[in-house]
Design a protein around this motif. Sequence first.
Motif, PDB file in Angstrom:
ATOM      1  N   SER A 122       0.782  -1.224   0.044  1.00  0.00           N
ATOM      2  CA  SER A 122       0.137  -0.005  -0.003  1.00  0.00           C
ATOM      3  C   SER A 122       0.837   1.128   0.042  1.00  0.00           C
ATOM      4  CB  SER A 122      -0.983  -0.058   1.349  1.00  0.00           C
ATOM      5  OG  SER A 122      -2.088   1.001   1.155  1.00  0.00           O
ATOM      6  N   LYS A 155      -9.349   4.844  -0.798  1.00  0.00           N
ATOM      7  CA  LYS A 155     -10.697   4.509  -0.546  1.00  0.00           C
ATOM      8  C   LYS A 155     -11.157   5.334   0.536  1.00  0.00           C
ATOM      9  CE  LYS A 155     -11.671   0.149   0.102  1.00  0.00           C
ATOM     10  NZ  LYS A 155     -11.689  -1.218   0.951  1.00  0.00           N
ATOM     11  N   SER A 156     -12.466   5.532   0.550  1.00  0.00           N
ATOM     12  CA  SER A 156     -13.194   6.557   1.559  1.00  0.00           C
ATOM     13  C   SER A 156     -13.024   5.939   2.995  1.00  0.00           C
ATOM     14  CB  SER A 156     -14.547   6.719   1.240  1.00  0.00           C
ATOM     15  OG  SER A 156     -15.327   5.473   1.330  1.00  0.00           O
ATOM     16  N   ASP A 157     -12.555   4.735   3.016  1.00  0.00           N
ATOM     17  CA  ASP A 157     -12.277   4.019   4.498  1.00  0.00           C
ATOM     18  C   ASP A 157     -11.321   4.834   5.079  1.00  0.00           C
ATOM     19  OD1 ASP A 157     -14.280   2.374   3.396  1.00  0.00           O
ATOM     20  OD2 ASP A 157     -12.780   0.355   3.408  1.00  0.00           O
ATOM     21  N   SER A 249      -9.646  -5.899  -4.829  1.00  0.00           N
ATOM     22  CA  SER A 249      -9.196  -4.447  -4.795  1.00  0.00           C
ATOM     23  C   SER A 249      -9.121  -3.698  -6.047  1.00  0.00           C
ATOM     24  CB  SER A 249      -7.884  -4.369  -4.011  1.00  0.00           C
ATOM     25  OG  SER A 249      -7.144  -3.276  -3.606  1.00  0.00           O
ATOM     26  N   HIS A 250      -9.156  -2.454  -6.050  1.00  0.00           N
ATOM     27  CA  HIS A 250      -9.010  -1.603  -7.091  1.00  0.00           C
ATOM     28  C   HIS A 250      -7.595  -0.779  -7.453  1.00  0.00           C
ATOM     29  CE1 HIS A 250      -9.828   1.525  -4.110  1.00  0.00           C
ATOM     30  NE2 HIS A 250      -9.359   2.532  -5.111  1.00  0.00           N
ATOM     31  N   TYR A 251      -6.817  -0.996  -6.557  1.00  0.00           N
ATOM     32  CA  TYR A 251      -5.560  -0.197  -6.566  1.00  0.00           C
ATOM     33  C   TYR A 251      -4.825  -0.469  -7.714  1.00  0.00           C
ATOM     34  CZ  TYR A 251      -6.746   2.127  -1.959  1.00  0.00           C
ATOM     35  OH  TYR A 251      -7.293   2.803  -1.137  1.00  0.00           O
ATOM     36  N   HIS A 276      -7.630  -5.550  -0.381  1.00  0.00           N
ATOM     37  CA  HIS A 276      -6.535  -4.658  -0.218  1.00  0.00           C
ATOM     38  C   HIS A 276      -5.382  -5.353   0.681  1.00  0.00           C
ATOM     39  CE1 HIS A 276      -3.922  -1.264  -0.419  1.00  0.00           C
ATOM     40  NE2 HIS A 276      -4.096  -0.785   0.784  1.00  0.00           N
TER      41      HIS A 276
END
Length: 298
Positions: A122, A155-157, A249-251, A276
Amino acid sequence: MLATRLFAGSRLAFQPLSTRAFSSSPTNANLKLAYDFYEAEKPDAKKDPIVFIHGLFGSRKNNRSMSKVFARDLNRPVYAIDLRNHGESPHDPRHDYTALAEDVEGFLQEHKIERPALIGHSMGAKTVMAVALRGKVKISSLIPVDNAPVDAALKSDFGKYIQAMRKIEDANIQKQSEADAILAEFEPNIGVRQFLLTNLARGKDGIQRFRIPVKYLASALDNMADFPFKDPEEARWEGPTLFVRGTKSHYVADETLPIVGRFFPTFKVADVDSGHWVISEKPQEFRDAVVDFLQDAE
């Protein structure tokens, strides 16, 4: 499930190895980074060391079990470090990928770590990519985990986690269970909550406070979505590179792979059936991908 087109599986067993905890001295203006050192069972000077870097809100402790596995299965020394504003490393209001990369470069220079394999998840993934593209130190292999060399919104998280941490600090709670109850309002996944709560520490007054500087990291969220390199024609790293991505995951979406290839033309991809948090969700698959890749690179 790990992408079988790249790797074959094997059983993962966590066994204790000797570990030493240290702090490093700063080089130039870099911060003094805390780290753990995991010795190889049969040290071999021909094998490149591994430097293992956590993600946002994490610490070197998150990678403790996997660091032991790599030291054992790859017979390489492993340095698991805390980036600035995380774990036991110093706090600083500046928190961007250039500063993080400079800290890592200073750490490598101070400890005379030559040609390491850099693994980062990350935030750590973008940090190791920045180190490679800056070209200030020599590295042997690069393994970014679930992040890509692009500007992409978090992510909004992560914004929710900051809100939760601020609410916990304002509440002056004394029990971790009370902190967990507040965090549950923002995050239903108990595993993620436990991960975030590893940052809590009880003060002499009995109040639970976060070790990480919540204010600094709140201000840095936009920086964490950014990437300091924009043009692959100006910066490229052509060494062995493995992108490990979570398929849920979208990363590291498929549409990012062309730009990945321009920055890192020899890259491979290992797909893991996870979100993620690849390392904690699917440790066996992650271990297999990294071990196979690094063994092939030897």
